[in-house]
Design a protein around this motif. Structure first.
Motif, PDB file in Angstrom:
ATOM      1  N   VAL A  34      -2.818   3.225  -0.707  1.00 20.89           N
ATOM      2  CA  VAL A  34      -1.414   2.834  -0.844  1.00 20.89           C
ATOM      3  C   VAL A  34      -0.629   3.539   0.263  1.00 20.89           C
ATOM      4  O   VAL A  34      -1.109   4.527   0.823  1.00 20.89           O
ATOM      5  N   PRO A  35       0.562   3.048   0.589  1.00 22.42           N
ATOM      6  CA  PRO A  35       1.363   3.720   1.614  1.00 22.42           C
ATOM      7  C   PRO A  35       1.705   5.148   1.194  1.00 22.42           C
ATOM      8  O   PRO A  35       2.022   5.390   0.025  1.00 22.42           O
ATOM      9  N   SER A  36       1.638   6.079   2.138  1.00 23.84           N
ATOM     10  CA  SER A  36       2.029   7.464   1.841  1.00 23.84           C
ATOM     11  C   SER A  36       3.466   7.717   2.298  1.00 23.84           C
ATOM     12  O   SER A  36       4.039   8.761   2.017  1.00 23.84           O
ATOM     13  N   GLU A  37       4.039   6.753   3.014  1.00 22.83           N
ATOM     14  CA  GLU A  37       5.441   6.796   3.432  1.00 22.83           C
ATOM     15  C   GLU A  37       6.014   5.408   3.187  1.00 22.83           C
ATOM     16  O   GLU A  37       5.276   4.481   2.870  1.00 22.83           O
ATOM     17  N   GLU A  38       7.311   5.268   3.395  1.00 19.72           N
ATOM     18  CA  GLU A  38       7.933   3.973   3.160  1.00 19.72           C
ATOM     19  C   GLU A  38       7.299   2.903   4.057  1.00 19.72           C
ATOM     20  O   GLU A  38       7.117   3.104   5.255  1.00 19.72           O
ATOM     21  N   ALA A  39       6.949   1.778   3.455  1.00 20.24           N
ATOM     22  CA  ALA A  39       6.326   0.663   4.189  1.00 20.24           C
ATOM     23  C   ALA A  39       7.294  -0.515   4.193  1.00 20.24           C
ATOM     24  O   ALA A  39       8.219  -0.566   3.377  1.00 20.24           O
ATOM     25  N   PRO A  40       7.080  -1.487   5.109  1.00 24.70           N
ATOM     26  CA  PRO A  40       7.979  -2.647   5.173  1.00 24.70           C
ATOM     27  C   PRO A  40       7.968  -3.471   3.878  1.00 24.70           C
ATOM     28  O   PRO A  40       8.901  -4.190   3.586  1.00 24.70           O
ATOM     29  N   PHE A  41       6.891  -3.375   3.090  1.00 22.38           N
ATOM     30  CA  PHE A  41       6.799  -4.058   1.804  1.00 22.38           C
ATOM     31  C   PHE A  41       5.781  -3.314   0.949  1.00 22.38           C
ATOM     32  O   PHE A  41       4.970  -2.550   1.454  1.00 22.38           O
ATOM     33  N   GLU A  42       5.850  -3.535  -0.354  1.00 20.25           N
ATOM     34  CA  GLU A  42       4.920  -2.894  -1.276  1.00 20.25           C
ATOM     35  C   GLU A  42       3.529  -3.481  -1.042  1.00 20.25           C
ATOM     36  O   GLU A  42       3.349  -4.701  -1.022  1.00 20.25           O
ATOM     37  N   VAL A  43       2.535  -2.608  -0.859  1.00 24.36           N
ATOM     38  CA  VAL A  43       1.193  -3.089  -0.533  1.00 24.36           C
ATOM     39  C   VAL A  43       0.140  -2.155  -1.129  1.00 24.36           C
ATOM     40  O   VAL A  43       0.365  -0.949  -1.259  1.00 24.36           O
ATOM     41  N   LYS A  44      -0.978  -2.746  -1.500  1.00 23.45           N
ATOM     42  CA  LYS A  44      -2.129  -1.982  -1.982  1.00 23.45           C
ATOM     43  C   LYS A  44      -3.367  -2.579  -1.312  1.00 23.45           C
ATOM     44  O   LYS A  44      -3.532  -3.797  -1.277  1.00 23.45           O
ATOM     45  N   LEU A  45      -4.205  -1.722  -0.753  1.00 22.58           N
ATOM     46  CA  LEU A  45      -5.445  -2.164  -0.119  1.00 22.58           C
ATOM     47  C   LEU A  45      -6.607  -1.596  -0.913  1.00 22.58           C
ATOM     48  O   LEU A  45      -6.609  -0.406  -1.237  1.00 22.58           O
ATOM     49  N   ALA A  46      -7.567  -2.424  -1.237  1.00 19.04           N
ATOM     50  CA  ALA A  46      -8.704  -1.954  -2.026  1.00 19.04           C
ATOM     51  C   ALA A  46     -10.005  -2.499  -1.458  1.00 19.04           C
ATOM     52  O   ALA A  46     -10.090  -3.659  -1.071  1.00 19.04           O
ATOM     53  N   TRP A  47     -10.990  -1.623  -1.402  1.00 20.34           N
ATOM     54  CA  TRP A  47     -12.363  -2.023  -1.096  1.00 20.34           C
ATOM     55  C   TRP A  47     -13.141  -1.896  -2.394  1.00 20.34           C
ATOM     56  O   TRP A  47     -13.139  -0.837  -3.020  1.00 20.34           O
ATOM     57  N   GLN A  48     -13.794  -2.970  -2.807  1.00 18.36           N
ATOM     58  CA  GLN A  48     -14.657  -2.927  -3.984  1.00 18.36           C
ATOM     59  C   GLN A  48     -16.086  -3.161  -3.521  1.00 18.36           C
ATOM     60  O   GLN A  48     -16.331  -4.046  -2.697  1.00 18.36           O
ATOM     61  N   VAL A  49     -17.001  -2.348  -4.034  1.00 16.00           N
ATOM     62  CA  VAL A  49     -18.413  -2.512  -3.687  1.00 16.00           C
ATOM     63  C   VAL A  49     -19.207  -2.788  -4.958  1.00 16.00           C
ATOM     64  O   VAL A  49     -18.905  -2.275  -6.025  1.00 16.00           O
ATOM     65  N   GLU A  50     -20.205  -3.636  -4.797  1.00 11.99           N
ATOM     66  CA  GLU A  50     -20.992  -4.101  -5.935  1.00 11.99           C
ATOM     67  C   GLU A  50     -22.444  -4.223  -5.474  1.00 11.99           C
ATOM     68  O   GLU A  50     -22.712  -4.807  -4.421  1.00 11.99           O
ATOM     69  N   GLU A  51     -23.351  -3.681  -6.252  1.00 13.38           N
ATOM     70  CA  GLU A  51     -24.767  -3.734  -5.885  1.00 13.38           C
ATOM     71  C   GLU A  51     -25.319  -5.136  -6.119  1.00 13.38           C
ATOM     72  O   GLU A  51     -25.185  -5.693  -7.195  1.00 13.38           O
ATOM     73  N   VAL A  52     -25.910  -5.706  -5.060  1.00  8.60           N
ATOM     74  CA  VAL A  52     -26.563  -7.009  -5.170  1.00  8.60           C
ATOM     75  C   VAL A  52     -28.032  -6.766  -5.481  1.00  8.60           C
ATOM     76  O   VAL A  52     -28.623  -7.391  -6.356  1.00  8.60           O
ATOM     77  N   SER A  53     -28.634  -5.821  -4.738  1.00  8.06           N
ATOM     78  CA  SER A  53     -30.004  -5.368  -4.970  1.00  8.06           C
ATOM     79  C   SER A  53     -30.076  -3.932  -4.457  1.00  8.06           C
ATOM     80  O   SER A  53     -29.077  -3.399  -3.974  1.00  8.06           O
TER      81      SER A  53
END
Length: 132
Positions: free
Chosen positions: A71-90
Motif C-alpha cells: 500500500v502507499p506509505s505516503e499520499e498517492a494520487p488515488f487509493e491503491v493496493k497492490l497484491a501478489w498471490q502465489v499458489e502451488e500448481v505442483s
C-alpha cells in the motif's frame, strides 16, 4: 473499485517465488522502462513513473507462501493496493497473480486503466522471464 490482474505460471517451487516477491528490492527487476529514481529496502520502495507520479509503497501484509500486499506509505494520487498471490500448481510450478485494486473516479479510470493494465502485464511477464 477498479481491479486489474494477470497470472503467470513459473517453473519454480512456491517458496522460491514467494521469497523473491516478498523482498521489494527485487521488484525493480520487474518494472518497465518508464520507472526511474528507484530506491528500496526489503519492505519499502520509492520510484517515479515518467510523466505521471511519484510513489512510495510499503508491504502491509505478508502471508508466507500465499500473498504479499503493498500500500502507499505516503499520499498517492488515488487509493491503491497492490497484491501478489502465489499458489502451488505442483512441487516445481507456482501460479503467481498480480492484482492492482485502485479507487478511481471516471476521469482517472480513463487515464490510468491502460497504464495500470500494462504495468500488471509487464510485471507478470518479467517475473516469468526472471524466474523461469
Amino acid at each position: 473499485m477498479t481491479i486489474i490482474q494477470n497470472s503467470v505460471v513459473i517453473n519454480k517451487p512456491i517458496k522460491e517465488v514467494y521469497d523473491f516477491l516478498s523482498d521489494l528490492n527485487n521488484h525493480e527487476q520487474l518494472m518497465p522502462e518508464n520507472i526511474y529514481n528507484w530506491s528500496s529496502t526489503a519492505d519499502e520502495a520509492r520510484f517515479t513513473i515518467k510523466n505521471m507520479a511519484k510513489l512510495a509503497l510499503k508491504i502491509s501484509e505478508r502471508v508466507e507462501n500465499k500473498e504479499i500486499v503493498c500500500v502507499p506509505s505516503e499520499e498517492a494520487p488515488f487509493e491503491v493496493k497492490l497484491a501478489w498471490q502465489v499458489e502451488e500448481v505442483s512441487a516445481n510450478e507456482t501460479k503467481a497473480t498480480f492484482i492492482i485494486e485502485a479507487q478511481l473516479n471516471m476521469m482517472m479510470k480513463m487515464m490510468a486503466s491502460g497504464p495500470l493494465k500494462k504495468l500488471v502485464d509487464h510485471q507478470t511477464g518479467q517475473l516469468k522471464e526472471k524466474l523461469g
